[in-house]
Scaffold this motif. Sequence first.
Motif, PDB file in Angstrom:
ATOM      1  N   GLY A  92      50.386  38.709  41.167  1.00  0.00           N
ATOM      2  CA  GLY A  92      51.021  40.017  41.048  1.00  0.00           C
ATOM      3  C   GLY A  92      51.414  40.623  42.378  1.00  0.00           C
ATOM      4  N   TYR A  93      52.247  41.656  42.279  1.00  0.00           N
ATOM      5  CA  TYR A  93      52.650  42.417  43.457  1.00  0.00           C
ATOM      6  C   TYR A  93      51.542  43.397  43.845  1.00  0.00           C
ATOM      7  CZ  TYR A  93      57.235  40.441  42.532  1.00  0.00           C
ATOM      8  OH  TYR A  93      58.264  39.567  42.324  1.00  0.00           O
ATOM      9  N   PHE A  94      51.431  43.675  45.119  1.00  0.00           N
ATOM     10  CA  PHE A  94      50.295  44.423  45.648  1.00  0.00           C
ATOM     11  C   PHE A  94      50.058  45.734  44.908  1.00  0.00           C
ATOM     12  CE2 PHE A  94      48.757  47.640  48.751  1.00  0.00           C
ATOM     13  CZ  PHE A  94      47.459  47.170  48.865  1.00  0.00           C
ATOM     14  N   GLU A  95      51.121  46.510  44.668  1.00  0.00           N
ATOM     15  CA  GLU A  95      50.934  47.823  44.055  1.00  0.00           C
ATOM     16  C   GLU A  95      50.485  47.738  42.601  1.00  0.00           C
ATOM     17  OE1 GLU A  95      53.524  51.291  45.474  1.00  0.00           O
ATOM     18  OE2 GLU A  95      54.887  49.566  45.588  1.00  0.00           O
ATOM     19  N   GLU A  96      50.671  46.587  41.980  1.00  0.00           N
ATOM     20  CA  GLU A  96      50.257  46.439  40.584  1.00  0.00           C
ATOM     21  C   GLU A  96      48.910  45.748  40.437  1.00  0.00           C
ATOM     22  OE1 GLU A  96      54.096  46.730  37.843  1.00  0.00           O
ATOM     23  OE2 GLU A  96      53.779  44.700  38.610  1.00  0.00           O
ATOM     24  N   ILE A  97      48.314  45.366  41.548  1.00  0.00           N
ATOM     25  CA  ILE A  97      46.956  44.812  41.526  1.00  0.00           C
ATOM     26  C   ILE A  97      45.990  45.945  41.843  1.00  0.00           C
ATOM     27  CG2 ILE A  97      45.358  43.223  42.666  1.00  0.00           C
ATOM     28  CD1 ILE A  97      47.733  41.377  43.135  1.00  0.00           C
ATOM     29  N   THR A  98      45.035  46.191  40.972  1.00  0.00           N
ATOM     30  CA  THR A  98      44.117  47.305  41.177  1.00  0.00           C
ATOM     31  C   THR A  98      43.131  46.987  42.299  1.00  0.00           C
ATOM     32  OG1 THR A  98      42.441  46.506  39.631  1.00  0.00           O
ATOM     33  CG2 THR A  98      44.260  47.815  38.696  1.00  0.00           C
ATOM     34  N   PRO A  99      42.555  47.995  42.911  1.00  0.00           N
ATOM     35  CA  PRO A  99      41.526  47.734  43.918  1.00  0.00           C
ATOM     36  C   PRO A  99      40.375  46.896  43.362  1.00  0.00           C
ATOM     37  CG  PRO A  99      42.223  50.022  44.039  1.00  0.00           C
ATOM     38  CD  PRO A  99      42.883  49.444  42.826  1.00  0.00           C
ATOM     39  N   GLU A 100      40.025  47.103  42.096  1.00  0.00           N
ATOM     40  CA  GLU A 100      38.934  46.327  41.492  1.00  0.00           C
ATOM     41  C   GLU A 100      39.325  44.857  41.390  1.00  0.00           C
ATOM     42  OE1 GLU A 100      38.528  50.488  40.836  1.00  0.00           O
ATOM     43  OE2 GLU A 100      40.187  49.178  40.217  1.00  0.00           O
ATOM     44  N   GLN A 101      40.571  44.584  40.997  1.00  0.00           N
ATOM     45  CA  GLN A 101      41.032  43.199  40.911  1.00  0.00           C
ATOM     46  C   GLN A 101      41.073  42.533  42.285  1.00  0.00           C
ATOM     47  OE1 GLN A 101      44.738  44.043  38.862  1.00  0.00           O
ATOM     48  NE2 GLN A 101      43.973  43.107  36.976  1.00  0.00           N
ATOM     49  N   MET A 102      41.498  43.277  43.290  1.00  0.00           N
ATOM     50  CA  MET A 102      41.522  42.720  44.641  1.00  0.00           C
ATOM     51  C   MET A 102      40.106  42.344  45.090  1.00  0.00           C
ATOM     52  SD  MET A 102      43.556  41.916  47.193  1.00  0.00           S
ATOM     53  CE  MET A 102      45.070  42.889  47.116  1.00  0.00           C
ATOM     54  N   ARG A 103      39.147  43.211  44.801  1.00  0.00           N
ATOM     55  CA  ARG A 103      37.755  42.906  45.159  1.00  0.00           C
ATOM     56  C   ARG A 103      37.244  41.700  44.381  1.00  0.00           C
ATOM     57  NH1 ARG A 103      37.637  48.668  45.184  1.00  0.00           N
ATOM     58  NH2 ARG A 103      37.270  49.478  47.278  1.00  0.00           N
ATOM     59  N   GLN A 104      37.602  41.607  43.101  1.00  0.00           N
ATOM     60  CA  GLN A 104      37.173  40.446  42.305  1.00  0.00           C
ATOM     61  C   GLN A 104      37.745  39.151  42.877  1.00  0.00           C
ATOM     62  OE1 GLN A 104      37.755  40.904  37.998  1.00  0.00           O
ATOM     63  NE2 GLN A 104      37.572  43.108  38.270  1.00  0.00           N
ATOM     64  N   GLN A 105      39.020  39.201  43.302  1.00  0.00           N
ATOM     65  CA  GLN A 105      39.646  38.012  43.864  1.00  0.00           C
ATOM     66  C   GLN A 105      38.919  37.547  45.114  1.00  0.00           C
ATOM     67  OE1 GLN A 105      43.327  35.980  43.345  1.00  0.00           O
ATOM     68  NE2 GLN A 105      41.233  35.245  43.454  1.00  0.00           N
ATOM     69  N   ILE A 106      38.633  38.478  45.990  1.00  0.00           N
ATOM     70  CA  ILE A 106      37.964  38.108  47.243  1.00  0.00           C
ATOM     71  C   ILE A 106      36.502  37.752  46.985  1.00  0.00           C
ATOM     72  CG2 ILE A 106      37.252  39.000  49.503  1.00  0.00           C
ATOM     73  CD1 ILE A 106      39.957  40.506  49.561  1.00  0.00           C
ATOM     74  N   ASP A 107      35.880  38.410  46.022  1.00  0.00           N
ATOM     75  CA  ASP A 107      34.499  38.087  45.676  1.00  0.00           C
ATOM     76  C   ASP A 107      34.382  36.646  45.199  1.00  0.00           C
ATOM     77  OD1 ASP A 107      31.779  38.701  45.381  1.00  0.00           O
ATOM     78  OD2 ASP A 107      32.029  39.235  43.273  1.00  0.00           O
ATOM     79  N   THR A 108      35.347  36.192  44.391  1.00  0.00           N
ATOM     80  CA  THR A 108      35.299  34.824  43.875  1.00  0.00           C
ATOM     81  C   THR A 108      35.726  33.807  44.926  1.00  0.00           C
ATOM     82  OG1 THR A 108      35.727  35.567  41.613  1.00  0.00           O
ATOM     83  CG2 THR A 108      36.207  33.261  42.115  1.00  0.00           C
ATOM     84  N   ASN A 109      36.893  34.004  45.520  1.00  0.00           N
ATOM     85  CA  ASN A 109      37.490  32.961  46.365  1.00  0.00           C
ATOM     86  C   ASN A 109      36.953  32.913  47.785  1.00  0.00           C
ATOM     87  OD1 ASN A 109      39.036  32.282  44.183  1.00  0.00           O
ATOM     88  ND2 ASN A 109      40.989  32.883  45.078  1.00  0.00           N
ATOM     89  N   LEU A 110      36.397  34.012  48.276  1.00  0.00           N
ATOM     90  CA  LEU A 110      35.851  34.022  49.642  1.00  0.00           C
ATOM     91  C   LEU A 110      34.333  34.144  49.628  1.00  0.00           C
ATOM     92  CD1 LEU A 110      36.088  34.026  52.699  1.00  0.00           C
ATOM     93  CD2 LEU A 110      36.618  36.483  52.596  1.00  0.00           C
ATOM     94  N   PHE A 111      33.809  35.205  49.028  1.00  0.00           N
ATOM     95  CA  PHE A 111      32.361  35.369  49.025  1.00  0.00           C
ATOM     96  C   PHE A 111      31.678  34.334  48.135  1.00  0.00           C
ATOM     97  CE2 PHE A 111      33.559  39.785  50.295  1.00  0.00           C
ATOM     98  CZ  PHE A 111      32.993  39.739  51.555  1.00  0.00           C
ATOM     99  N   GLY A 112      32.386  33.834  47.118  1.00  0.00           N
ATOM    100  CA  GLY A 112      31.810  32.792  46.269  1.00  0.00           C
ATOM    101  C   GLY A 112      31.425  31.550  47.044  1.00  0.00           C
ATOM    102  N   PRO A 113      32.377  30.885  47.736  1.00  0.00           N
ATOM    103  CA  PRO A 113      31.989  29.719  48.532  1.00  0.00           C
ATOM    104  C   PRO A 113      31.030  30.060  49.665  1.00  0.00           C
ATOM    105  CG  PRO A 113      34.339  30.221  48.801  1.00  0.00           C
ATOM    106  CD  PRO A 113      33.838  31.040  47.656  1.00  0.00           C
ATOM    107  N   MET A 114      31.100  31.285  50.176  1.00  0.00           N
ATOM    108  CA  MET A 114      30.107  31.688  51.178  1.00  0.00           C
ATOM    109  C   MET A 114      28.701  31.689  50.582  1.00  0.00           C
ATOM    110  SD  MET A 114      31.773  34.833  53.326  1.00  0.00           S
ATOM    111  CE  MET A 114      33.029  34.567  54.585  1.00  0.00           C
ATOM    112  N   ASN A 115      28.559  32.203  49.351  1.00  0.00           N
ATOM    113  CA  ASN A 115      27.243  32.219  48.693  1.00  0.00           C
ATOM    114  C   ASN A 115      26.675  30.801  48.573  1.00  0.00           C
ATOM    115  OD1 ASN A 115      27.286  35.014  48.242  1.00  0.00           O
ATOM    116  ND2 ASN A 115      28.215  34.801  46.213  1.00  0.00           N
ATOM    117  N   VAL A 116      27.522  29.871  48.118  1.00  0.00           N
ATOM    118  CA  VAL A 116      27.044  28.506  47.899  1.00  0.00           C
ATOM    119  C   VAL A 116      26.726  27.834  49.230  1.00  0.00           C
ATOM    120  CG1 VAL A 116      27.552  26.294  46.830  1.00  0.00           C
ATOM    121  CG2 VAL A 116      28.422  28.397  45.788  1.00  0.00           C
TER     122      VAL A 116
END
Length: 286
Positions: A92-116
């Motif tokens: 999606g385009y930035f303005e249509e992605i909610t702050p919660e969705q942006m956090r979920q994306q980074i939580d999964t794709n960045l903090f997720g592999p960091m956790n493991v």
Amino acid sequence: MNSSKVIFVTGAGRGLGTDIAREALAAGHQVVATGRRPEEVERTLGGPRDNLLVTKLDITSPDDAEAAAHAAVDHFGRIDVLINNAGNFFAGYFEEITPEQMRQQIDTNLFGPMNVTRAVLPVMRKQRAGHVITLSSSAGLIGQEFCVAYAASKFGVEGWMESLRYDVEPYGIHTTVVEPGFFRTELLVDGSTIWPEPTIDDYAERTTATIAAWKSMNGRQTGDPAKLARALLTIAGQDKPLLRFIAGADAIEGVRAKAEELLAQAEASRELGDDLGYDDTVPAGS
């Protein structure tokens, strides 16, 4: 690879993770296959066997990561290779992605592999050997339309992995970050991709057209994930593995173009950017 290794794979229930696990098993390795729903992983990989451990892992949970790492060591005695594969895509385009969705994306794709990785590194340091392979994307090096959340998360993966190398090299631990182009995985299926709902009139027509274009690519991508899986196992067996593996002809050409663009931008910045330091020859107060 010349000898059997214990290979820990995240997101092994479908897509590229399944291919990695299958290819590793076929090559005679011991595999820790993880996923949020271990019953699906077992069903996909064909049930329990001596060289396969299936265990639950939601990569966004540090507790899950710790438990999975302990289970791997209890079962096989060590972890030689961690392949951080699990992830998702908030389009999606930035303005249509909610702050919660942006956090979920980074939580999964960045903090997720960091956790493991945080859970596995103590095992590898104790062994004084190991290899962390993390799947990024060509979108981790090249910004793209409709990919702001995904690219932000993958650009973060690039910086983390590039810097992690220096932290862990003294303990015999290698790192590789992988930038695939378009492979025929399940990234674009509903469930791996979260499609936006048009909410802003200015973007509505582009959003609708772009979703249709992306969905039309699913199942038609040029890259073969089984070949990518075999390439990752080859890298895991190298004495001096690649620090960065750009996977697929489309990704290689894209990264070459981006490198040339960066060099051109560096040169274009020289007139304004080259002479921004303090001039210590000028007397104070003058």
